[in-house]
Design a protein around this motif. Structure first.
Motif, PDB file in Angstrom:
ATOM      1  N   HIS A  49       4.557 -23.921  47.847  1.00  0.00           N
ATOM      2  CA  HIS A  49       4.577 -22.455  47.669  1.00  0.00           C
ATOM      3  C   HIS A  49       5.830 -22.284  46.703  1.00  0.00           C
ATOM      4  O   HIS A  49       6.868 -22.813  46.807  1.00  0.00           O
ATOM      5  CB  HIS A  49       4.821 -21.564  49.068  1.00  0.00           C
ATOM      6  N   ALA A  90       7.841 -19.748  46.709  1.00  0.00           N
ATOM      7  CA  ALA A  90       9.261 -19.649  47.442  1.00  0.00           C
ATOM      8  C   ALA A  90      10.294 -19.188  46.458  1.00  0.00           C
ATOM      9  O   ALA A  90      11.495 -19.695  46.574  1.00  0.00           O
ATOM     10  CB  ALA A  90       9.318 -20.606  48.274  1.00  0.00           C
ATOM     11  N   LEU A  91      10.075 -18.269  45.704  1.00  0.00           N
ATOM     12  CA  LEU A  91      10.889 -17.808  44.216  1.00  0.00           C
ATOM     13  C   LEU A  91      12.417 -17.571  44.667  1.00  0.00           C
ATOM     14  O   LEU A  91      13.213 -18.532  44.042  1.00  0.00           O
ATOM     15  CB  LEU A  91      10.343 -16.826  43.694  1.00  0.00           C
ATOM     16  N   ALA A 111      14.160 -18.663  47.649  1.00  0.00           N
ATOM     17  CA  ALA A 111      14.674 -19.801  48.096  1.00  0.00           C
ATOM     18  C   ALA A 111      14.716 -20.930  47.044  1.00  0.00           C
ATOM     19  O   ALA A 111      15.985 -21.523  47.197  1.00  0.00           O
ATOM     20  CB  ALA A 111      13.650 -20.184  49.253  1.00  0.00           C
ATOM     21  N   PHE A 165      -3.997 -27.128  50.092  1.00  0.00           N
ATOM     22  CA  PHE A 165      -4.308 -26.265  48.863  1.00  0.00           C
ATOM     23  C   PHE A 165      -5.735 -26.451  48.303  1.00  0.00           C
ATOM     24  O   PHE A 165      -6.258 -26.045  47.507  1.00  0.00           O
ATOM     25  CB  PHE A 165      -3.394 -26.493  48.143  1.00  0.00           C
ATOM     26  N   ALA A 202       7.477 -14.758  47.898  1.00  0.00           N
ATOM     27  CA  ALA A 202       8.930 -15.019  48.439  1.00  0.00           C
ATOM     28  C   ALA A 202       8.852 -15.411  50.031  1.00  0.00           C
ATOM     29  O   ALA A 202       9.640 -15.130  50.874  1.00  0.00           O
ATOM     30  CB  ALA A 202      10.109 -14.054  48.101  1.00  0.00           C
ATOM     31  N   LEU A 203       8.084 -16.410  50.210  1.00  0.00           N
ATOM     32  CA  LEU A 203       7.715 -16.418  51.641  1.00  0.00           C
ATOM     33  C   LEU A 203       8.972 -17.218  52.558  1.00  0.00           C
ATOM     34  O   LEU A 203       9.456 -16.955  53.358  1.00  0.00           O
ATOM     35  CB  LEU A 203       6.578 -17.768  51.765  1.00  0.00           C
ATOM     36  N   ILE A 204       9.820 -18.011  51.966  1.00  0.00           N
ATOM     37  CA  ILE A 204      10.789 -18.340  52.706  1.00  0.00           C
ATOM     38  C   ILE A 204      11.702 -17.321  52.817  1.00  0.00           C
ATOM     39  O   ILE A 204      12.403 -17.136  54.097  1.00  0.00           O
ATOM     40  CB  ILE A 204      11.345 -19.825  52.123  1.00  0.00           C
ATOM     41  N   ALA A 205      12.331 -16.597  51.856  1.00  0.00           N
ATOM     42  CA  ALA A 205      13.443 -15.531  51.883  1.00  0.00           C
ATOM     43  C   ALA A 205      12.663 -14.328  52.822  1.00  0.00           C
ATOM     44  O   ALA A 205      13.394 -13.751  53.708  1.00  0.00           O
ATOM     45  CB  ALA A 205      13.780 -15.155  50.634  1.00  0.00           C
ATOM     46  N   PHE A 231       5.979 -25.773  56.096  1.00  0.00           N
ATOM     47  CA  PHE A 231       6.967 -25.502  54.867  1.00  0.00           C
ATOM     48  C   PHE A 231       7.993 -24.464  55.452  1.00  0.00           C
ATOM     49  O   PHE A 231       9.165 -24.668  54.924  1.00  0.00           O
ATOM     50  CB  PHE A 231       5.767 -24.983  53.822  1.00  0.00           C
ATOM     51  N   MET A 267      16.712 -25.289  55.737  1.00  0.00           N
ATOM     52  CA  MET A 267      17.240 -25.446  54.402  1.00  0.00           C
ATOM     53  C   MET A 267      18.267 -24.060  54.395  1.00  0.00           C
ATOM     54  O   MET A 267      19.488 -24.414  54.101  1.00  0.00           O
ATOM     55  CB  MET A 267      16.479 -25.297  53.239  1.00  0.00           C
ATOM     56  N   THR A 268      17.709 -22.863  54.433  1.00  0.00           N
ATOM     57  CA  THR A 268      18.334 -21.696  54.208  1.00  0.00           C
ATOM     58  C   THR A 268      19.736 -21.634  55.301  1.00  0.00           C
ATOM     59  O   THR A 268      20.372 -20.743  54.965  1.00  0.00           O
ATOM     60  CB  THR A 268      17.551 -20.554  54.161  1.00  0.00           C
TER      61      THR A 268
END
Lengths: 159, 159
Positions: free
Chosen positions: A92, A94-95, A97, B20, B94-97, B144, B151-152
């Motif tokens: 992804h 995930a801009l 992060a 994917f 911005a999936l992770i954030a 993911f 990570m964050t």
């Protein structure tokens, strides 16, 4: 509290509808495939890696120029209607992060946009109307990432 | 250091190419528009908000069920070939954030996937082959996000 989207619009001066006008047509198809995006990212990073402003140039010092170019054009191609090259290779977007290692300040966003405008100006394989749409997307996204950067540097519990 | 993508594949057991495979065809078009995605997200969150596992149900306690449903199906529609409903309303995925407020542990990912599998099973507007593709995407994406979560939560300088 303002959302990321609201901050991006206010700070960039670009309304959401203008930022995502890139989705009104399939830019990948109308521009004729990969090459215009490769041209744009090559022009962009050639400028960035030679930036006379050392504070900005140094942000990219830990990445190879070729990798930076590929990461960027694969994301642009995917986001603007082409094959999902970025996700197939890296997952992804995930801009926010993925920008976490970098100091995405307003000054950095402005310098990024300065180089991108000049890179677009010198990319003859992209037509003027597409350039306007892309620049609106870039402006909005740059400040979306400034907002995201501020958010992720706050204490973990405050979101 | 393993990339997010590598961790997602290893932990989920789903290769990137399978994750994917949702991009091989336009699922939004083949499924016939918005309704199957609305059905799926409604089935999913109806289960989640009634989960007997309080630790998991409580993760969603600060969001309205209707909002959770809309956020999810707009993202799914956008990511699977439909109009960019999510970005028009909220900006980049911005999936992770956006998952940063939530404890995206392996246990939470497994519970999320458990409910999603059952939600897919009961969504008659999605054909079996599409369900397999979507579930592979969900599994890979769930891990993911586990990788992104780890990570964050590390020190800001270690990325």
């Amino acid at each position: 509290m303002q959302s990321l989207q609201e901050k991006a619009s206010e700070w960039s001066g670009v309304a959401t509808s203008d930022a995502f006008a890139i989705d009104e047509t399939n830019l990948f198809e109308s521009l004729g495939g990969n090459q215009p995006f490769i041209d744009l990212s090559t022009n962009f990073y050639t400028r960035v890696y030679a930036d006379e402003e050392e504070w900005f140039r140094s942000i990219f010092a830990n990445s190879k120029k070729e990798d930076a170019i590929q990461n960027q054009y694969e994301f642009f191609i995917q986001r603007m209607g082409g094959p999902p090259l970025f996700s197939q290779r890296r997952g992804h977007p995930a801009l926010i992060a993925r920008h976490r290692p970098f100091p995405v300040t307003r000054e950095a966003a402005e310098r990024w946009l300065h180089h991108m405008q000049l890179a677009l100006d010198t990319t003859s394989t992209i037509d003027p109307d597409s350039k306007i749409k892309m620049m609106n997307f870039f402006k909005h996204t740059a400040y979306f990432l400034v907002a995201g950067n501020e958010m992720t540097r706050q204490a973990q519990s405050v979101v």
